[in-house]
Design a protein around this motif. Sequence first.
Motif, mmCIF file in Angstrom:
data_model
loop_
_atom_site.group_PDB
_atom_site.id
_atom_site.type_symbol
_atom_site.label_atom_id
_atom_site.label_comp_id
_atom_site.label_asym_id
_atom_site.label_seq_id
_atom_site.Cartn_x
_atom_site.Cartn_y
_atom_site.Cartn_z
ATOM 1 N N VAL A 1 20.519 -54.022 20.382
ATOM 2 C CA VAL A 1 19.212 -53.252 21.112
ATOM 3 C C VAL A 1 19.589 -51.894 20.851
ATOM 4 N N LEU A 2 18.450 -50.909 20.918
ATOM 5 C CA LEU A 2 18.748 -49.456 20.959
ATOM 6 C C LEU A 2 18.941 -49.141 22.468
ATOM 7 N N LEU A 3 19.618 -48.057 22.566
ATOM 8 C CA LEU A 3 19.732 -47.539 24.009
ATOM 9 C C LEU A 3 18.363 -46.804 24.138
ATOM 10 N N SER A 4 17.435 -46.159 23.203
ATOM 11 C CA SER A 4 16.310 -45.441 23.630
ATOM 12 C C SER A 4 15.724 -45.660 22.280
ATOM 13 N N ASN A 5 14.354 -45.668 22.176
ATOM 14 C CA ASN A 5 13.418 -45.610 20.872
ATOM 15 C C ASN A 5 12.574 -44.237 21.120
ATOM 16 N N ALA A 6 12.761 -43.366 21.815
ATOM 17 C CA ALA A 6 12.196 -42.302 22.138
ATOM 18 C C ALA A 6 12.858 -41.349 21.201
ATOM 19 N N CYS A 7 12.431 -41.075 19.926
ATOM 20 C CA CYS A 7 12.805 -40.386 18.840
ATOM 21 C C CYS A 7 12.414 -39.025 18.740
ATOM 22 N N VAL A 8 13.179 -37.963 18.316
ATOM 23 C CA VAL A 8 12.481 -36.651 18.125
ATOM 24 C C VAL A 8 12.617 -36.519 16.586
ATOM 25 N N TYR A 9 12.991 -37.462 15.902
ATOM 26 C CA TYR A 9 12.850 -37.393 14.434
ATOM 27 C C TYR A 9 11.643 -38.220 13.779
ATOM 28 N N ASP A 10 11.266 -37.799 12.832
ATOM 29 C CA ASP A 10 10.203 -38.195 12.133
ATOM 30 C C ASP A 10 10.471 -38.899 10.855
ATOM 31 N N CYS A 11 11.224 -39.828 10.568
ATOM 32 C CA CYS A 11 11.593 -40.535 9.483
ATOM 33 C C CYS A 11 10.473 -41.388 8.918
ATOM 34 N N CYS A 12 9.992 -41.048 7.728
ATOM 35 C CA CYS A 12 8.598 -42.047 7.040
ATOM 36 C C CYS A 12 8.762 -43.218 7.268
ATOM 37 N N TYR A 13 9.940 -43.981 7.028
ATOM 38 C CA TYR A 13 9.947 -45.398 6.872
ATOM 39 C C TYR A 13 10.155 -45.935 8.239
ATOM 40 N N CYS A 14 10.501 -45.076 9.267
ATOM 41 C CA CYS A 14 10.901 -45.761 10.574
ATOM 42 C C CYS A 14 9.887 -46.274 11.268
ATOM 43 N N ILE A 15 9.986 -47.110 12.092
ATOM 44 C CA ILE A 15 8.992 -47.729 13.223
ATOM 45 C C ILE A 15 8.976 -46.915 14.328
ATOM 46 N N ASN A 16 10.298 -46.269 14.491
ATOM 47 C CA ASN A 16 10.288 -45.435 15.796
ATOM 48 C C ASN A 16 10.033 -43.895 15.626
ATOM 49 N N ARG A 17 9.547 -43.616 14.566
ATOM 50 C CA ARG A 17 9.270 -42.209 14.326
ATOM 51 C C ARG A 17 8.440 -41.637 15.431
ATOM 52 N N ARG A 18 8.626 -39.975 15.697
ATOM 53 C CA ARG A 18 8.066 -39.427 16.676
ATOM 54 C C ARG A 18 6.542 -39.527 16.382
ATOM 55 N N SER A 19 5.982 -39.495 15.330
ATOM 56 C CA SER A 19 4.449 -39.543 15.256
ATOM 57 C C SER A 19 3.789 -40.801 15.460
ATOM 58 N N ASN A 20 4.485 -42.033 15.473
ATOM 59 C CA ASN A 20 4.066 -43.179 15.935
ATOM 60 C C ASN A 20 3.636 -43.167 17.408
ATOM 61 N N ASN A 21 2.407 -44.075 17.651
ATOM 62 C CA ASN A 21 2.068 -44.130 18.853
ATOM 63 C C ASN A 21 2.478 -45.781 19.433
ATOM 64 N N ARG A 22 3.647 -45.569 19.856
ATOM 65 C CA ARG A 22 4.407 -46.785 20.636
ATOM 66 C C ARG A 22 4.880 -46.866 21.899
ATOM 67 N N GLU A 23 5.129 -48.090 22.171
ATOM 68 C CA GLU A 23 5.616 -48.138 23.677
ATOM 69 C C GLU A 23 7.165 -47.518 23.520
ATOM 70 N N ARG A 24 7.527 -46.393 24.397
ATOM 71 C CA ARG A 24 8.857 -45.943 24.484
ATOM 72 C C ARG A 24 9.658 -46.460 25.805
ATOM 73 N N ALA A 25 10.874 -46.413 25.299
ATOM 74 C CA ALA A 25 11.657 -47.087 26.731
ATOM 75 C C ALA A 25 12.900 -46.500 26.437
ATOM 76 N N THR A 26 14.041 -46.400 27.469
ATOM 77 C CA THR A 26 15.190 -45.847 27.609
ATOM 78 C C THR A 26 15.829 -46.839 28.471
ATOM 79 N N PHE A 27 16.938 -47.443 28.176
ATOM 80 C CA PHE A 27 18.001 -48.258 28.889
ATOM 81 C C PHE A 27 19.021 -47.081 29.765
ATOM 82 N N THR A 28 19.333 -47.349 31.088
ATOM 83 C CA THR A 28 20.496 -46.579 31.324
ATOM 84 C C THR A 28 21.903 -47.257 30.897
#
Lengths: 258, 417
Positions: B58-85
């Motif tokens: 798992v990811l601890l969080s997918n709320a990324c501040v980076y914007d890597c072109c190939y990545c599904i979690n890039r900042r500019s993608n409109n996706r559901e975001r979540a963060t575990f404690t």
Amino acid sequence: MPTQITYLHDGSFEGMLTAVAIAVKSNNEVEGIYPSQHYASSLFTDVHNVQTDQSQAMRFFKYLQSLKGIAASLAIDGFLSENDEMATHLYCMVRESLQYGESVLYWHTHDSVNFLHKLSRKVRREAHRFNGLVRFRILEDGLQYAPFEPDYNVIGYCAQHFRKRLANYSWVLHDVRRNQALYWDGSSCQSIYIDEGFSSQVRTSGELPQKHLCQSEIHYQRLWNYFHEAIAIKERRNPLLQRQYMPSRYWKYLPEIS
Amino acid sequence: MKIEEKLRILADAAKYDVSCASSGSDRGTTAGGIGNGHKSGICHSWSADGRCISLLKVLLSNACVYDCCYCINRRSNNRERATFTPVEVAELTINFYLRNYIEGLFLSSAVYSSADATMADMIEVCRLLREKHQFNGYIHLKVIPGASRELVNKAGILADRLSVNIELPSESSLLRLAPQKTKISIFTPMQQIGESFQGHRLERKRGKKSLRFCPAGQSTQLIVGASQENDLQILNLSAGLYKKMHLKRVYYSAYMAVNTDPSLPVPVGGPPLMREHRLYQADWLLRFYRFQAHEILTDAAPNLDERIDPKAAWALRNYELFPLDINRASYEELLRVPGIGVISARRIVQTRRVTTIRLEDLTKIGLVLKRAKYFISLNGRKVVQAPYSFKQVVEAMHTIEKPKNQRPRQSPQLRLF
């Protein structure tokens, strides 16, 4: 012409070892060594029923252990595979090792050695698989219960694994096919009897009745299900490959597949 | 947000991380603790794509501040975001582990504030597991590029395996597709881990009681097909990583178009799975078959042939070295024969101590005769009796590969039409 003799033993590990030891010692030509339960006698063979002798079995086992270590585990794995031919092949291998020395244990092109190595690999592979595929259900009193149906008798190997891993918990491994169960109470492992009614219920449904499970059990089974589904990459879907690694005969007790 | 939702989102976001290994750790159970490492690793399940599941990935969080072109979690993608404690992840891990669903935890994360803050939270999960729950199972921790030295050091002491994703095979591609990551931010922690791993291991070997520093070593992952590098560059990179950084594994992941971006290639016919497969084969040759990168590929032919496996290709290029005699060739030579693997080569060597090997014995040893038969001889006699030309061998080695690739993927149920 010396007659060919068939040795029959009572099907226990000690019985099998005694029979092989007696066969090795005698100068008779051996036709085969089998468990008596599975043997249908024919007219032309000379059959010896072997009385199990604990001390002879132990002596023979010590001898096997002295052969570079591997021979003893070949004997154990062969026995756990429940293959009727294994004792005959064990006899052949020991005879060869007396003649040519210990290196015959790695004579991979010899039929008997090859046979025993193959059996051992199969048993070890299944034991290793089940170290991963066994699924514990946590019951209301905190006991962890895992039903499974292995092809070979690998429950002992699995118990060895979990007594280290879950040493401070109490658990039961239940081989539903053979209706054998091992119970670990946090300090020792013992064989227990699980009543046939309960076993057959587990065998048919593949799951325990809900009333026995602890409250969070269903919750975590569901979470595991979600995870299992989410982690697959849709673009790479390949159910054949999935089944190749995890044959469907193992699926019955897996909560992630339902 | 409920834990079910979080798990669904954050497992889905982690699925492109390839690593699944749980091997290499022999951590024992502690009194009052739970779990242990298993030297060879254990697979616990297989997902619908046929990949093994051994760790709670798992990811601890997918709320990324980076914007890597190939990545599904890039900042500019409109996706559901979540963060575990951290507590949630630790609880999940322990409960899955108790039920024997998993071998341990694989924790990665999107960078949601600074690299250090993210890394610190990930380390907190490990600390909870190791100290509060006395967990001795496997932990694979991703190191966030740019994390500080102290944090990497802490991570190495808590985790069993660390990995820094190299992402792309060259600096220029990195600059183009992952502008916030730099070569230096990736290689600095990698080098530190490699040195510490080696240092602690040597100390333990000399009998000093040193702490274990990521006992299962480090790995990395790179994307194949998103940029222009050829296979030779990739293999040279891997070989260097194995040698200089003491990596245990390099994972290759076929580029999958999850985003549309002008700087990304448009893959034709799905992800380049075959190229990925061939790279793994070549990688195995580097690690287990004692090959060098320059033997597998040359500047003249810098890409792996998709129609034939790299070992067979090498054997065909060096056809004058064959046939090798099964009863005389050394272990290293046997490893070079197509159809003979590490296990069958070992069995051949063991069997030769007792007896000479005959023709009818070959299949018992477990070598793949249909591949090996053109490259071996037995006591000076060829295995294939009929005369054959080099051209026929080339053809045969290519046709062997075919049927498997064309295997139908439909259900095996009877079809009438």
